[in-house]
Design an enzyme around this catalytic site. Sequence first.
Site, PDB file in Angstrom:
ATOM      1  N   LEU A   1       0.979  -1.155   0.095  1.00 23.76           N
ATOM      2  CA  LEU A   1       0.168  -0.069   0.031  1.00 23.76           C
ATOM      3  C   LEU A   1       0.896   1.273   0.171  1.00 23.76           C
ATOM      4  O   LEU A   1       0.430   2.404  -0.579  1.00 23.76           O
ATOM      5  CB  LEU A   1      -0.813   0.086   1.147  1.00 23.76           C
ATOM      6  CG  LEU A   1      -1.918  -1.057   1.295  1.00 23.76           C
ATOM      7  CD1 LEU A   1      -2.789  -1.038   2.726  1.00 23.76           C
ATOM      8  CD2 LEU A   1      -2.954  -0.963   0.191  1.00 23.76           C
TER       9      LEU A   1
ATOM     10  N   VAL B   1       3.923  -0.431   4.351  1.00 25.11           N
ATOM     11  CA  VAL B   1       2.490  -0.802   4.668  1.00 25.11           C
ATOM     12  C   VAL B   1       2.155  -1.595   3.632  1.00 25.11           C
ATOM     13  O   VAL B   1       2.343  -1.551   2.448  1.00 25.11           O
ATOM     14  CB  VAL B   1       1.578   0.491   4.827  1.00 25.11           C
ATOM     15  CG1 VAL B   1       0.077  -0.006   5.208  1.00 25.11           C
ATOM     16  CG2 VAL B   1       1.902   1.470   5.987  1.00 25.11           C
TER      17      VAL B   1
ATOM     18  N   ASP C   1      -3.543  14.386  10.872  1.00 25.76           N
ATOM     19  CA  ASP C   1      -3.839  14.058   9.508  1.00 25.76           C
ATOM     20  C   ASP C   1      -5.003  13.583   9.013  1.00 25.76           C
ATOM     21  O   ASP C   1      -5.134  12.535   8.367  1.00 25.76           O
ATOM     22  CB  ASP C   1      -2.692  13.149   9.003  1.00 25.76           C
ATOM     23  CG  ASP C   1      -2.370  13.010   7.629  1.00 25.76           C
ATOM     24  OD1 ASP C   1      -2.835  13.922   6.768  1.00 25.76           O
ATOM     25  OD2 ASP C   1      -1.878  12.122   7.188  1.00 25.76           O
TER      26      ASP C   1
END
Length: 869
Positions: A581, A589, A724
Amino acid sequence: MLFYLLLVFQANANAQIDPAHCRYPLGMEDGRIQDHAITASSQWYETTGPQYARLNREEGDGAWCPAGLLQPSDTQYLQVDLGQLTFLTVVGTQGRYARNSGKEFARMYRLNYSHDGQLWRSWKNRLGNKTMEANDNAYVSVIKDLHPPIISRYVRLIPVTKMPTTVCMRLELYGCPWHDGLTSYSSPEGQLMMPPGYPIASLNDSTYDGAHERRKLSGGLGQLTDGVIGQDDFLVTRQYHVWPGYDYVGWRNGSLGSGYVEMEFVFDKQRNFTSMKVHSNNMFYRGVKIFSSVSCSFKPRLIATWEAEPVEFRTVLDDRNPSARYVTVPLGRRNAKALRCRFHFADVWMMFSEISFQSADTVIPTQITPVVTSPWPMEESSMPTTHKTVTNPSAKDQPDDGNTPILIGCLVTIILLLVVIIFLILWCQYVCKVLEKAPRRILEEEVTVRLSSSSDTIILQTPPVPPRVSQMDHPYERVFLLDPQYQDPAGLRNKLPELSRSAETSACGGGYAEPDVTQCTPHQCFQSSVPHYAETDIVSLQGVTGSNMYAVPALTVDSLTRKDISVAEFPRHRLLFREKLGEGQFGEVHLCEAEGLPEFLGEGAPLPDRDGRPVLVAVKQLRADATNNARNDFLKEIKIMSRLNDPNIIQLLCVCVSSDPLCMVTEYMDNGDLNMFLSQREMESTLTHANNIPAVSLSDLLHMSVQISSGMRYLASLNFVHRDLATRNCLLDRRLTIKIADFGMSRNLYSSDYYRIQGRAVLPIRWMAWESILLGKFTTASDVWAFGVTLWEIFTLCKEQPYSLLSDEQVIENTGEFFRNQGRQIFLFAPLLCPPSLFELMMRCWDRDIADRPTFEGLYQALRPHVVQ
């Protein structure tokens, strides 16, 4: 030399067009397109001629009306000459309102276009339909996105009817100039890829508008110039309802009888080509690579032969990074009107999604003779004067010294260089003095009229405008140049000296101090008189995978050990890799399948019903070469994640820390992230139902908003600061349940959402509050600001990046306007899908005064009543 620098600057200005940003009115409404450029096949009266077909204008009898009743078999048209090749992305139409006395309009129309006014082509959408829905009344503007966009100079709108009726139309066209100059390309037809175990990929040029003969495309343009960049995985498309491989045109090695693909490119005029950019797939583990080399030949005129000396370029092949990328091929400022390039295979397959060219507008001869004894065959204005020397007839009586011309040439060159250098130094000194004395230039006109669509059709109506947002009189957007100091983010330290004078009264809005952020007390907001930029405190706070890590007050990690981790150790061999990812400086990830995870976790585990299928999980993995500090940060992140337990927060399921590499296993949702989910959908309507188009309802969007506010309410109750929050960090399952996550920063897909500072920290500045950017201050209140931007994303269906028409530096400058609070700051526009009361809530989230922003508890209570239980 100065002439050459100007040409290089001009060449660099011609960048690849992005259809999402190329949406400017071309001049029907404001008169830039003059009357003589607008013609028609017929007109009912003199007062309904084509010159009156201007959107939102009421001159004459209010619109263009073709003569007589329009029959279903008629081909009446309104034609517009744009004056130059144009990248056309949007069409807007109206009927004849005529100050409430008109009632004629067109319900449908077709679009024809031409480069030269001779050869006409019919536009069709990506599904092959040529007819577009238009108006259902005489006064409301209907905006239609062109998917795909077209490149043309002449455009014809042809109204369509199913029964005899009177038709009138007003029009606006939207796009931007086509500086590339490419009018057609020819290539072999794209091919089918039938790999075992994968879907069949059709790699044809499906939108090509030229001729198809004997498996050869010629005389047209298509997907290689539509501005749509293919993704890393060529089977994943950016369009819906299309086949795998749609975004790429591809060929198999050996199928063409040679080891290369030959393409020819024809341009509108002679150009001096500086470079060619080719976006190519590089999924090498599937047999796809960028081209190994390319050879380009040139024609100065179409009737000429190809020049003997081609430009050769060899690429550097990459067997480590499978990401698609642009390959820039230098073309050596060769002069030509046509190019023929041969791209040589490096593997089994070669795939392109975009090809663009950079060139200087002024044509300079490729071969220049330094001494001229006869009149030059071209106009003198087309030659640099430094290359022209006319021989004096009396020179034959002078001694012939072969070294004299060389010495003179060297001296002249040195003198010219010194003059240019002195001029540049003096100019720089003058500009610096002006910038020191003059007030900072700002964005004096705010962006309020936008054409960013959440669907192909938009009804333009004026929404309620909050007091702080002023509307422009002009229907187009303007962005002014910035103070050069903003090109260096470090300049913000001295850019806003007034921060140090007023910070104590305005910047201490409460919230919770970060572990590494300077404490802000009621008596002392700063440790120095100069505000610190966010980079100094954010570098150490980003997770080891490059992702955000929740900021928690008073959390120490001096002695973190395995006993501090409250989740179980999962057998590493049961994690089956599916895809990567994203990645960061010290970690990666991965999307994995976890075998036997429900049984391992037992009853009550927060896992979706998989109907016996393997469970999808996100696995953060620390790299083996990570530093000791990175290992401690990784364990810190595990400890933080293990404390979270809420239905709308991504949950840490288990870990693999008994051996290297260290891993943490978290939930992952079937529908991926919210940004991707919404951007692939339209608002629910009879049209989406009839065409089986993926859609969402207003109730769905409100339900998503409530869930995000609930998850953030939970984090705020623990004094956690996310830092975020955005749709890219919200995961979605099949039941539209949202889980707030934190690894959007590590994904290449969203790299453009982050601003890199001095090559190190990356910041999501378009989602950040002004105090976070200017002061490095992150609190629950700054998360509330980001929540407002996230709401804006949701109700625009993630079709556009926040502040999409502002550069990163302009976004930073705009935060300075929020601090000054003099009414000059630019707010995000009200989404068309958003109820006015909800937009007012967004505006409260963006309040300049931290203490006046709502809490997440208040946001949750305000949003919850709107959701149907």
